[in-house]
Design a protein around this motif. Structure first.
Motif, short mmCIF file in Angstrom:
data_model
loop_
_atom_site.label_atom_id
_atom_site.label_comp_id
_atom_site.label_asym_id
_atom_site.label_seq_id
_atom_site.Cartn_x
_atom_site.Cartn_y
_atom_site.Cartn_z
N ASP A 124 56.73 -48.41 139.43
CA ASP A 124 57.98 -49.16 139.10
C ASP A 124 57.89 -49.41 137.66
O ASP A 124 59.10 -50.03 136.90
CB ASP A 124 57.99 -50.52 140.05
N TYR A 125 56.83 -49.53 137.09
CA TYR A 125 56.51 -49.74 135.52
C TYR A 125 57.01 -48.47 134.87
O TYR A 125 57.09 -48.83 133.58
CB TYR A 125 55.21 -50.12 135.29
N MET A 138 47.06 -51.81 130.80
CA MET A 138 48.06 -52.12 130.21
C MET A 138 49.19 -53.02 130.91
O MET A 138 49.59 -53.87 130.28
CB MET A 138 48.74 -50.84 129.55
N VAL A 139 49.16 -52.60 132.06
CA VAL A 139 50.00 -53.53 132.91
C VAL A 139 49.44 -54.92 133.19
O VAL A 139 50.50 -55.74 132.97
CB VAL A 139 50.03 -52.94 134.51
N GLU A 140 48.21 -55.00 133.38
CA GLU A 140 47.57 -56.33 133.56
C GLU A 140 47.56 -57.17 132.23
O GLU A 140 48.01 -58.70 132.34
CB GLU A 140 46.14 -56.28 133.89
N HIS A 141 47.43 -56.66 131.29
CA HIS A 141 47.61 -57.19 129.71
C HIS A 141 49.00 -57.78 129.64
O HIS A 141 49.18 -58.73 129.00
CB HIS A 141 47.28 -56.57 128.68
N SER A 142 49.97 -57.02 129.88
CA SER A 142 51.16 -57.20 129.66
C SER A 142 51.78 -58.51 130.64
O SER A 142 52.38 -59.29 130.16
CB SER A 142 52.40 -56.05 129.97
N MET A 148 60.11 -56.62 132.42
CA MET A 148 59.47 -56.73 131.05
C MET A 148 58.23 -56.10 130.97
O MET A 148 58.05 -55.59 129.83
CB MET A 148 59.11 -58.46 131.04
N VAL A 149 57.37 -55.98 132.01
CA VAL A 149 56.33 -55.01 131.66
C VAL A 149 56.72 -53.75 131.70
O VAL A 149 55.91 -52.95 130.51
CB VAL A 149 55.16 -55.16 133.05
N ALA A 150 57.51 -53.20 132.45
CA ALA A 150 58.03 -51.74 132.10
C ALA A 150 58.63 -51.59 130.74
O ALA A 150 58.06 -50.42 129.99
CB ALA A 150 58.89 -51.51 133.13
N LEU A 151 59.22 -52.45 130.08
CA LEU A 151 59.87 -52.35 128.89
C LEU A 151 58.55 -52.54 127.78
O LEU A 151 58.72 -51.80 126.73
CB LEU A 151 60.81 -53.46 128.36
N ILE A 152 57.71 -53.36 128.10
CA ILE A 152 56.67 -53.42 127.16
C ILE A 152 55.69 -52.01 127.02
O ILE A 152 55.33 -51.41 126.05
CB ILE A 152 55.58 -54.40 127.42
#
Length: 416
Positions: free
Chosen positions: A97-98, A201-205, A240-244
């Motif tokens: 999904d990201y 990266m997902v968890e950091h975002s 937001m995570v996906a855009l980051i």
């Protein structure tokens, strides 16, 4: 799933072919305006566009969409090209999904997401970054020049690109080196590195979003959170995570690779480099030509026909996919005189004059930033340090392959 007719010849696109704009696409150009190909690790054939006129036409034609699910009657017609590429990487389902946000969306959904991001990429804001970019670049290059050697991707390209995009997003400066490591692992093509890097990266975002929700700052993530509080169309955490992830990926790896490829291209063409050093005012024209010549993203995302149609004089069936070989389009002999040559004085013509950043609604949001970074770095490395040369024999340079994206430099050693 829609298939090609039995008499249509299908060509396999190798990484070598994808990355060779002259010899690699020569035979394909002779076949037809569109040729049927398969991408590495992908079963579904696609129609490949190699000409610039047709690439621009497809990228602006409303009969094509990025999201296969938007093709009437084909929502459940098997995995899309993008889904097959994700599957080829072996990425866990809970992280999919990201991936692909905005790049694989269309119409109002795409416009909504794009508008929320472009606020940080206005021409005025990007132009205002020049002094800071010059400062960062000089700080990076000075110790390298003193040491008389460097590896440009590791020492300049990645640090500069990651520092700038992370600051715009809102990632703390102390976290930038770690983010840079993760994105390099993610872009490595090594599945043993890709999955842990994506997870980190997902968890950091998610942590960044939580912290900015409590203490907003002057950055992109804070702006999303603030603007979305009373807006039913505001971004969800997943969006937001996906855009980051999208901004980190596209804002670090392609610009870093472009910086290295541009330096190498100029070192490979000493007469062009000598002219640039003699006439540094040509830098603003040289960067678009280098983008045309190197095209850091050689292949465009797949597009799907929403109906039976004729395109480039050829019949396409509903649901069939087309994709543009952006590097091939930038070497189109019908568009450029002597396209195989690097010419820093080349007059590009209409618009930006190339499709290295795509075209139309999906034109790269960070294009102006990438151009500015390249101008600053090429000035500092090649004009301010005219003694810079390749640090190894040309044939000793190493490359790595990315499925469907061609070959890229693994590093660029130089000597000052």
């Amino acid at each position: 799933m829609t298939t090609t007719s039995p008499e249509t010849e299908i060509f396999a696109l190798t990484s070598e072919l994808v990355s060779d704009p002259v010899r690699g696409y020569l035979e394909l150009r002779r076949q037809a305006p569109l040729v049927r190909v398969t991408l590495p690790d992908i079963e579904t054939p696609v129609w490949l566009i190699t000409g610039q006129e047709h690439a621009k036409a497809a990228l602006s034609d409303p009969r094509f969409v990025r999201d296969q699910g938007k093709v009437p009657g084909l929502a459940d017609d098997g995995p899309s090209i993008a889904e097959q590429m994700i599957e080829a990487y072996g990425l866990p389902a809970d992280y999919r999904d990201y991936l692909g946000i905005m790049v694989l969306s269309d119409g109002p959904e795409h416009s909504r997401l794009r508008n929320l991001v472009t606020k940080s990429f206005t021409a005025r804001r990007i132009n205002a970054l020049r002094p800071r970019l010059q400062e960062i670049t000089r700080e990076l290059v000075a110790p390298l020049a003193d040491a008389r050697k460097a590896e440009l991707l590791e020492d300049v390209g990645y640090p500069l690109a990651s520092t700038v995009i992370c600051a715009l997003i809102g990632i703390d400066a102390s976290d930038v080196p770690q983010m840079r490591t993760w994105i390099r692992e993610y872009a490595s093509g090594d599945i043993e590195l890709v999955i842990p890097a994506l997870r980190n990266m997902v968890e950091h975002s998610k942590d960044l979003i939580a912290r900015r929700s409590l203490e907003p700052a002057d950055d992109l993530v804070s702006g999303w959170i603030i603007s979305g509080k009373d807006d039913p169309d505001g971004l969800s955490e997943t969006e937001m995570v996906a855009l980051i992830l999208l901004l980190i990926n596209t804002g670090i790896t392609p610009p870093a690779l472009f910086i290295a490829s541009s330096v190498l291209a100029l070192l490979d063409h000493p007469e062009q480099l000598a002219r640039l050093r003699a006439e540094p005012e040509l830098l603003g024209r040289a960067v678009p030509e280098l983008l045309r010549y190197t095209s850091p993203v050689p292949m465009g995302a797949p597009l799907y026909a929403t109906e039976d149609l004729e395109f480039a004089g050829m019949p396409l069936k509903k649901g069939e996919a087309v994709t543009s070989a952006l590097l091939a389009a930038n070497f189109d002999p019908d568009e450029y005189q002597a396209p195989e040559g690097l010419d820093i004085t080349r007059e590009m013509g209409r618009g930006v004059g190339h499709v290295a950043f795509g075209h139309s609604a999906h034109y790269c949001i960070g294009a102006a930033l990438a151009r500015l970074e390249a101008e600053v770095v090429l000035d500092e490395l090649l004009i301010q340090h005219p003694q810079l040369t390749l640090g190894v024999a040309r044939e000793d340079l190493e490359y790595f392959d990315l499925p469907g994206e061609g070959r890229h430099l693994r590093g660029l050693p130089v000597a000052f």
